[in-house]
Design an enzyme around this catalytic site. Structure first.
Site, PDB file in Angstrom:
ATOM      1  N   CYS A   1      13.918  -2.011  12.710  1.00  0.00           N
ATOM      2  CA  CYS A   1      14.307  -3.387  12.440  1.00  0.00           C
ATOM      3  C   CYS A   1      13.467  -4.259  13.344  1.00  0.00           C
ATOM      4  O   CYS A   1      12.739  -3.778  14.193  1.00  0.00           O
ATOM      5  CB  CYS A   1      15.770  -3.600  12.772  1.00  0.00           C
TER       6      CYS A   1
ATOM      7  N   ARG B   1       8.829  -5.063   9.556  1.00  0.00           N
ATOM      8  CA  ARG B   1       9.484  -3.933  10.223  1.00  0.00           C
ATOM      9  C   ARG B   1      10.736  -3.465   9.479  1.00  0.00           C
ATOM     10  O   ARG B   1      11.264  -2.388   9.719  1.00  0.00           O
ATOM     11  CB  ARG B   1       9.887  -4.338  11.635  1.00  0.00           C
TER      12      ARG B   1
ATOM     13  N   TRP C   1      16.472  -2.934   8.405  1.00  0.00           N
ATOM     14  CA  TRP C   1      16.133  -1.883   7.423  1.00  0.00           C
ATOM     15  C   TRP C   1      17.208  -0.836   7.629  1.00  0.00           C
ATOM     16  O   TRP C   1      17.241  -0.149   8.642  1.00  0.00           O
ATOM     17  CB  TRP C   1      14.752  -1.343   7.734  1.00  0.00           C
TER      18      TRP C   1
ATOM     19  N   ASN D   1      18.121  -2.729  17.629  1.00  0.00           N
ATOM     20  CA  ASN D   1      17.186  -1.888  16.885  1.00  0.00           C
ATOM     21  C   ASN D   1      17.252  -0.499  17.506  1.00  0.00           C
ATOM     22  O   ASN D   1      17.241  -0.389  18.721  1.00  0.00           O
ATOM     23  CB  ASN D   1      15.767  -2.456  17.017  1.00  0.00           C
ATOM     24  N   GLY D   2      17.374   0.535  16.711  1.00  0.00           N
ATOM     25  CA  GLY D   2      17.499   1.890  17.244  1.00  0.00           C
ATOM     26  C   GLY D   2      18.789   2.504  16.729  1.00  0.00           C
ATOM     27  O   GLY D   2      19.354   2.032  15.744  1.00  0.00           O
TER      28      GLY D   2
ATOM     29  N   GLU E   1      -5.012  10.428   1.295  1.00  0.00           N
ATOM     30  CA  GLU E   1      -4.644   9.085   1.740  1.00  0.00           C
ATOM     31  C   GLU E   1      -4.607   8.116   0.539  1.00  0.00           C
ATOM     32  O   GLU E   1      -3.706   7.272   0.424  1.00  0.00           O
ATOM     33  CB  GLU E   1      -5.643   8.615   2.818  1.00  0.00           C
TER      34      GLU E   1
ATOM     35  N   LYS F   1      -1.535   5.884  -0.895  1.00  0.00           N
ATOM     36  CA  LYS F   1      -1.625   4.438  -1.149  1.00  0.00           C
ATOM     37  C   LYS F   1      -1.085   4.110  -2.538  1.00  0.00           C
ATOM     38  O   LYS F   1      -0.319   3.181  -2.725  1.00  0.00           O
ATOM     39  CB  LYS F   1      -3.087   4.024  -1.065  1.00  0.00           C
TER      40      LYS F   1
ATOM     41  N   GLU G   1       2.702   4.416  -2.577  1.00  0.00           N
ATOM     42  CA  GLU G   1       3.391   3.374  -1.820  1.00  0.00           C
ATOM     43  C   GLU G   1       3.433   2.051  -2.575  1.00  0.00           C
ATOM     44  O   GLU G   1       4.467   1.390  -2.585  1.00  0.00           O
ATOM     45  CB  GLU G   1       2.677   3.125  -0.479  1.00  0.00           C
TER      46      GLU G   1
ATOM     47  N   HIS H   1      -5.715  26.547  -8.750  1.00  0.00           N
ATOM     48  CA  HIS H   1      -4.716  27.509  -8.276  1.00  0.00           C
ATOM     49  C   HIS H   1      -3.299  27.088  -8.642  1.00  0.00           C
ATOM     50  O   HIS H   1      -2.364  27.410  -7.932  1.00  0.00           O
ATOM     51  CB  HIS H   1      -4.873  27.722  -6.768  1.00  0.00           C
TER      52      HIS H   1
ATOM     53  N   LYS I   1       7.341  -0.941   8.035  1.00  0.00           N
ATOM     54  CA  LYS I   1       6.044  -0.788   8.697  1.00  0.00           C
ATOM     55  C   LYS I   1       6.111   0.155   9.901  1.00  0.00           C
ATOM     56  O   LYS I   1       5.259   1.012  10.062  1.00  0.00           O
ATOM     57  CB  LYS I   1       5.568  -2.172   9.142  1.00  0.00           C
TER      58      LYS I   1
HETATM   59  C1  AGP Z   1       0.907   3.829   5.653  1.00  0.00           C
HETATM   60  O1  AGP Z   1       0.512   3.150   4.516  1.00  0.00           O
HETATM   61  C2  AGP Z   1       2.342   4.118   5.730  1.00  0.00           C
HETATM   62  N1  AGP Z   1       3.136   2.965   5.575  1.00  0.00           N
HETATM   63  C3  AGP Z   1       2.819   5.116   6.769  1.00  0.00           C
HETATM   64  O2  AGP Z   1       2.480   6.375   6.278  1.00  0.00           O
HETATM   65  C4  AGP Z   1       2.286   4.995   8.221  1.00  0.00           C
HETATM   66  O3  AGP Z   1       0.922   5.264   8.263  1.00  0.00           O
HETATM   67  C5  AGP Z   1       3.053   5.949   9.121  1.00  0.00           C
HETATM   68  O4  AGP Z   1       4.405   5.609   9.123  1.00  0.00           O
HETATM   69  C6  AGP Z   1       2.529   5.955  10.541  1.00  0.00           C
HETATM   70  O5  AGP Z   1       2.652   4.708  11.141  1.00  0.00           O
HETATM   71  P1  AGP Z   1       1.900   4.329  12.458  1.00  0.00           P
HETATM   72  O6  AGP Z   1       0.435   4.326  12.171  1.00  0.00           O
HETATM   73  O7  AGP Z   1       2.394   2.969  12.811  1.00  0.00           O
HETATM   74  O8  AGP Z   1       2.244   5.346  13.492  1.00  0.00           O
END
Ligand code: AGP
Length: 606
Positions: free
Chosen positions: A2, A27, A74, A100-101, A476, A480, A483, A499, A601
């Site tokens: 959060c 966040r 969140w 937060n936590g 990666e 993307k 996401e 395979h 994030k």
């Molecule tokens: C990336 O697009 C993602 N949202 C996620 O995988 C992110 O890279 C991951 O949570 C790691 O975050 P960080 O780089 O802040 O440690």
């Protein structure tokens, strides 16, 4: 996961507090709220929705007061409801808290408080803190003492901030395993989960360490240790990010802006002082085993690193997803861990670092956010200088991390004589030319990529394939696509396809292939085999290719052909164009691109 924010000023703070929450919204963003104190009365307004939606419903900017705290949530404990959103009030409305936590012992505390007659309004773990402090205050009649008493009862992780009508000029805040930073302004001070919360108002900041608490007024602050009550002296640091970089700058989404930022990001990565790169290079050389960790995108960045280490240093570096690190890694004090994290706050990666440290192994990190927990936990840190990455999905930060790893590897390669000084110079010439090529490619190809993406929005299943270092690029790129478009996308090594996954190929699944330049003969040959395999089963294949690649042109159904670049940067160029492709698919599907559903994030929880 959060965002916490707070402002103490001599002027009305509601608008700035709301703006601060907006900057932290990435966040977490399922609900939010503010608590503002005026005339010995705490007013809390909160609701579910984005910051702007809640403001429209609750008229947050109409709140009056010179001191306040805010929160964007969140959900973890307790669903997305108005009651579960923060701030939470104590029963007699003397205290408001944001947290937060996770308070891991909240159930016991809750039972104890219920026995004492407390009525809980939410299902969160956080609410216990408001009641704990109010109960402690009844005994000691001192807000600071009550705050410490409450902190000493909770277990788990917290960034927590408190308003009290008994001390209307102060925000009380503390942290443990969850970030909290003070921002020092002119005649007003700030607290926030990260520097984005106050970057617009001040570039002077102080990071709280675990077990620190702070009392913040409009022109003073005191930092003390929770256990001893002793004052802790800390030097403020200056934030070097430009506030303009936090704005969309005319782009429709932060993701698009951040994709187009990458030529500049590359320059910033290349500007990092050579001595810092050499420092990390030396640590790696001296280590017996060098583990690389990251999670999500940064895990794939780490795998790119693995290929670079093998290619240039003939050295195998184990790469483990941060969340699984403790399950398989056996370290010694001669080993090291290199962690990669944009936010510097990712729980899983922090735990991996702790785990390595428990073996007395050395630790290092590549991090983007100044003052973040990971940047302070490790023996050596390289700050990326990529500027704020606001979109929840990582683009420019990951790109920069790959470039930094590349720099580190070629530094070691030069010292260990795997490459000559002349080769080193050629590599740097190519790296230095890359930002210009990237900028031109983005500008020239963007429209074309958009058209190809538009044709593809009916596709619900995607396969992303690559060989060698193009494999983590494929992984990666698949992440993307998942996401931002919410479509099923799977990445894998091109050679892996036959395979098992080949069974899925039909006219409903589209394959995206990252084709290396033809002069990378071995990789190129294997990649083309995979294309043939898919085509032979009636599959549709999109490809990222480089100029003068006639063979691919004949095989592919659609291709995005890029200018010829040095093999060092070729995978990066394809990755950037794949980011753009996913962005445009998501755009046409009407997705919430900067804040995809269910994601945040900084993932600061287990
Ligand atoms: C990336 O697009 C993602 N949202 C996620 O995988 C992110 O890279 C991951 O949570 C790691 O975050 P960080 O780089 O802040 O440690």
């Amino acid at each position: 996961m959060c965002g916490i924010s707070g402002i103490v000023s001599s002027e009305n703070i509601a608008k700035d507090l709301l703006n601060s929450l907006r900057c932290l919204e990435y966040r977490g963003y399922d609900s939010c709220g503010l608590a503002v104190l005026k005339d010995k009365k705490i007013i809390v307004r909160k609701n579910i929705g984005t910051v702007d939606e809640v403001n429209a419903k609750e008229r947050l900017t109409h709140l009056m007061g010179n001191i306040g705290i805010g929160h964007t949530r969140w959900a973890t404990h307790g669903g997305v409801t108005k009651e579960n959103s923060h701030p939470h009030l104590s029963m007699n409305n003397q205290f408001a808290i944001v947290h937060n936590g996770i308070f891991s012992n909240y159930q016991e505390l809750k039972e104890e408080l219920v026995d004492k007659g407390v009525k809980f309004l939410s299902l969160t773990d956080s609410e216990v803190f408001a009641h704990l402090i109010e109960h402690a205050y009844e005994v000691c009649q001192d807000v600071e003492k009550a705050f410490i008493a409450a902190l000493q009862r909770v277990e788990g992780s917290y960034g927590v901030a408190v308003l009290s009508y008994h001390e209307p000029q102060y925000i009380f805040c503390a942290k443990k395993d969850s970030p909290l930073i003070l921002g020092l302004g002119e005649g007003r001070n700030f607290i926030a989960s990260d520097i984005n919360g106050f970057l617009e108002y001040t570039n002077k900041a102080i990071t709280l360490d675990d077990d620190d608490y702070a009392i913040v007024s409009k022109d003073k602050y005191w930092i003390k240790n929770i256990a001893t009550g002793q004052k802790v002296r800390k030097k403020p640091f200056t934030i070097e990010w430009d506030v303009e970089t936090t704005k969309k700058g005319g782009y429709r989404h932060y993701m698009l802006k951040e994709i187009f930022d990458q030529p500049h990001t590359a320059k910033q990565a290349l500007k990092i002082e050579r001595s810092r790169i050499q420092g990390l290079a030396q640590m790696i050389q001296q280590s017996q085993n060098c583990y690389l960790v990251g999670v999500g995108t940064t895990y794939y960045v780490a795998i790119v690193g693995q290929y670079l280490f093998a290619q240039f240093l003939h050295r195998h570096v184990p790469v483990i997803s941060s969340d699984e690190f403790h399950q398989t890694a056996i370290l010694s004090e001669n080993d090291m861990l290199l962690a990669i994290s944009q936010s510097g706050e990712t729980y899983d990666t922090k735990m991996a670092i702790n785990y390595a440290q428990s073996f007395d192994a050395k630790t290092a990190a590549i991090v983007n956010v100044m003052g973040s927990s990971i940047s302070m936990m490790v023996d050596q840190v390289i700050m990326q200088g990529s500027g704020p990455e606001i979109c929840v999905v990582s683009t420019k930060a990951a790109f920069s991390q790959m470039l930094i790893l590349l720099r580190v590897v070629i530094e070691v390669a030069r010292v260990q004589k795997y490459i000559t000084d002349d080769e080193y110079t050629v590599f740097y010439e190519n790296l230095n030319d890359f930002p210009t090529i990237l900028e031109a490619t983005l500008n020239e190809q963007s429209g074309f990529v958009r058209n190809i993406a538009r044709e593809a929005i009916h596709v619900h299943n995607w396969l992303f394939l690559g060989c060698g270092v193009y494999f983590p690029i494929a992984m990666e790129s698949a992440l993307k696509m998942k996401e931002v478009s919410y479509m099923h996308a799977e990445g894998m090594p091109a050679g892996f396809l036959k395979h098992g996954t080949l069974a899925m190929i039909d006219d409903k699944i589209n394959t995206v292939v990252f084709v290396p330049p033809p002069d990378q003969k071995e990789l190129y040959g294997r990649t083309l085999v995979a294309i043939e395999e898919v085509k032979a089963r009636g599959g549709t294949v999109f490809g990222f290719t480089f100029d003068e690649d006639k063979k691919s042109e004949q095989l592919l159904d659609r291709m995005i052909c890029l200018p010829k670049v040095h093999y060092l940067v070729a995978p990066l160029l394809e990755m950037v164009m794949a980011q753009l492709f996913s962005y445009y698919v998501a755009l046409d599907l009407g997705r919430n691109i900067d804040k995809p559903r269910n994601l945040a994030k900084s993932v600061t929880v287990a």
